[in-house]
Scaffold this motif. Sequence first.
Motif, short mmCIF file in Angstrom:
data_model
loop_
_atom_site.label_atom_id
_atom_site.label_comp_id
_atom_site.label_asym_id
_atom_site.label_seq_id
_atom_site.Cartn_x
_atom_site.Cartn_y
_atom_site.Cartn_z
N UNK A 231 -0.62 -16.48 12.28
CA UNK A 231 -0.45 -16.07 10.89
C UNK A 231 -1.80 -15.86 10.21
N UNK A 232 -2.73 -16.76 10.47
CA UNK A 232 -4.06 -16.64 9.88
C UNK A 232 -4.77 -15.39 10.38
N UNK A 233 -4.60 -15.08 11.65
CA UNK A 233 -5.24 -13.91 12.24
C UNK A 233 -4.69 -12.63 11.63
N UNK A 234 -3.39 -12.59 11.39
CA UNK A 234 -2.77 -11.40 10.80
C UNK A 234 -3.33 -11.14 9.41
N UNK A 235 -3.50 -12.19 8.61
CA UNK A 235 -3.94 -12.05 7.23
C UNK A 235 -5.46 -11.86 7.14
N UNK A 236 -6.22 -12.62 7.95
CA UNK A 236 -7.65 -12.71 7.75
C UNK A 236 -8.49 -12.02 8.82
N UNK A 237 -7.88 -11.61 9.93
CA UNK A 237 -8.64 -11.12 11.06
C UNK A 237 -9.55 -9.93 10.74
N UNK A 238 -8.97 -8.85 10.22
CA UNK A 238 -9.75 -7.64 9.96
C UNK A 238 -10.80 -7.83 8.87
#
Length: 201
Positions: free
Chosen positions: A125-132
């Motif tokens: 979930x964190x990667x989806x929101x914060x990755x890019x």
Amino acid sequence: SDPMRARRRLLFLVLVGAAGFASLSYEILWTRLLVFKLKTTVYAFASMLSVYLLGIGAGSLLFPLIEKRMGIKDYWSLWGVLQAGIAAAGFCSLLSFAGIALLPIEAPTTGMGWTRKLLSGNLLHSLVVMGLPTLLMGLAFPVATAAYTRQVASYGRSVGILYACGTAGSILGSIATGFFLVSALGTQGSTEALVLLGGAV
């Protein structure tokens, strides 16, 4: 002229400070948004901090590869494009959060299996929101360094000044967002304000 270059460099330091303001403000707002979904504060914060730091680190590592492959010369313009990208990614983070908010929350159970599953879900979930956006933030600093540093003899001093401006902006961002922005605009409104700030930068 030399005075014009001096003014341009001073303006750039101000903009780097503004970018630092936005970067830490985003982290605070993402934490507030995600903790409602991820529920378990300890695991949620650890996951978000891990993704934030990994994104910044990965972005920094990408710079020499991109520089060599693309033969970049105009670092000023590239930094501006990256800031626009961070603003756009910040807006997309709101949309992505709306998407993961629709996912069902599993009832907590006990045991190490549940802990591993919970942690991997938090990371996803964190990667989806914060990755890019964090990847772009990590790429932006070495680009800013390349744009601001002109002479090898003054490289250490230039990087120190640049880093100090970014850090000062980050400190101001954490104070302003934590104590004032969220109270005045709410989490979503504060994120939208940061998107506008990034666009202005």
